[in-house]
Design an enzyme around this catalytic site. Sequence first.
Site, PDB file in Angstrom:
ATOM      1  N   MET A 170      28.786  39.566  34.528  1.00  9.19           N
ATOM      2  CA  MET A 170      28.608  40.928  35.060  1.00  9.19           C
ATOM      3  C   MET A 170      29.532  41.937  34.394  1.00  9.19           C
ATOM      4  SD  MET A 170      30.292  40.387  38.818  1.00  9.19           S
ATOM      5  CE  MET A 170      31.953  39.700  39.017  1.00  9.19           C
ATOM      6  N   HIS A 203      35.137  42.494  46.371  1.00  6.08           N
ATOM      7  CA  HIS A 203      36.436  42.193  46.996  1.00  6.08           C
ATOM      8  C   HIS A 203      37.220  41.118  46.234  1.00  6.08           C
ATOM      9  CE1 HIS A 203      35.202  38.643  49.900  1.00  6.08           C
ATOM     10  NE2 HIS A 203      34.799  38.437  48.669  1.00  6.08           N
ATOM     11  N   ASP A 204      36.561  40.462  45.280  1.00  2.00           N
ATOM     12  CA  ASP A 204      37.248  39.453  44.464  1.00  2.00           C
ATOM     13  C   ASP A 204      38.070  40.061  43.326  1.00  2.00           C
ATOM     14  OD1 ASP A 204      36.235  37.264  45.865  1.00  2.00           O
ATOM     15  OD2 ASP A 204      34.451  37.130  44.624  1.00  2.00           O
ATOM     16  N   GLU A 221      40.521  43.462  50.207  1.00  2.00           N
ATOM     17  CA  GLU A 221      39.595  44.134  51.102  1.00  2.00           C
ATOM     18  C   GLU A 221      39.982  45.610  51.154  1.00  2.00           C
ATOM     19  OE1 GLU A 221      37.121  42.539  51.816  1.00  2.00           O
ATOM     20  OE2 GLU A 221      37.701  40.435  51.886  1.00  2.00           O
ATOM     21  N   GLU A 265      30.108  44.069  52.303  1.00  2.00           N
ATOM     22  CA  GLU A 265      31.551  43.879  52.161  1.00  2.00           C
ATOM     23  C   GLU A 265      32.253  44.184  53.485  1.00  2.00           C
ATOM     24  OE1 GLU A 265      33.310  42.799  49.652  1.00  2.00           O
ATOM     25  OE2 GLU A 265      32.175  43.146  47.799  1.00  2.00           O
ATOM     26  N   ASP A 323      24.293  35.091  37.892  1.00  2.00           N
ATOM     27  CA  ASP A 323      25.658  34.580  38.063  1.00  2.00           C
ATOM     28  C   ASP A 323      26.064  33.869  36.776  1.00  2.00           C
ATOM     29  OD1 ASP A 323      28.132  33.643  39.234  1.00  2.00           O
ATOM     30  OD2 ASP A 323      27.171  33.769  41.188  1.00  2.00           O
TER      31      ASP A 323
END
Length: 359
Positions: free
Chosen positions: A247, A264-265, A324, A293, A226
């Site tokens: 990432m 989904h972000d 989404e 997800e 992260d």
Amino acid sequence: MGSMEVHEELLRGQAEAWQLMFAFADSMALKSAVELRLADIMHSHGSPITLPQLASSIDSLFRIDSSCPDIPYLARLMRMLVRKGIFAVHQSSDGGDETLYKMTHISKWLLHDSELSLAPMILVENNQWLLEPWHYLSQCVKEGGIAFKKAHGCGIWDFASQNPQFNNLFNDAMACTAKIVMKALVSHYKDGFDSIQSLVDVGGGTGGALAEIVKSYPHIKGINFDLPHVVATAPVCEGIFHVGGDMFDAIPKADAVFMKWILHDWDDEACVKILKNCRQAIPDKNGKLVLVEIVVQEDGNNIFGDMGLVFDLVMFAHTTGGKERTEQEWMKLLEQGGFHRCKIISMPALYSIIEAYPQ
């Protein structure tokens, strides 16, 4: 349609409009219950509890110096929480008149120290920082842009990196929901990690989700990946290496990549870039991508009802182009990212497992 039917339809429409208008009152009452630790107090008490006992416990818990908790206010809050099924009224066996309150299947999810709890998520989603962007949805529709940036001047990840208090709240919320979903995942996806020797959790936060996997599959070398400011607060965990990075640049090599609530972000273009980096991180043969997800069911025909569409609006309010997606949208996105074989595995949860392979 007769005049009486027209009148009844208009009246029903008015009633439903009022209910929608003040739907926020439900979440504010829920947040207040969590802040006051009402479920924790009832759980510790061990039996149905009176209003004065609740007030006394609040006083002791928070060491209120200036005044005692306001019992009439508490009574009004409890009346609403009972109406919504968050708590229940218990009838005393001795026939006494005093009202007693007890927990329900909902309030068990409000316990702060329970292994499975939604309390941190309730606090962060109803925090002023995350409520403010919701006021910009219509403005975004009219002129485009990002709701969170309009509210705070930057995106949510930059905001978190600059605001340690929010960063901690957000990380706690992600950790608590990770436990819930990972418990379902580990029990339902029984053979999914058996052949994997190394697993990188992309966007793994402080490592809570990966810890659950490694606990059940101790042969796995776990890499929690992260942003540097996120992994800086991650606890030491046996079998897990914390790696800071981006990432969008590169992802550490592993047999498989795991991502929970990451794609989904982001918008489709960003997702394809992330997926291509995932593809580069795993072997051509036997490499695997495991996503957790939401797969939107537009009819909402399951126990979670409209939550897929609600979460889509959460993405609208809080992320930089996130959304989404339906099954068809997921399949298309994965194909563009280099994953040509995919399978969706339903779980007894709000989320599904999406398993994808390069070939």
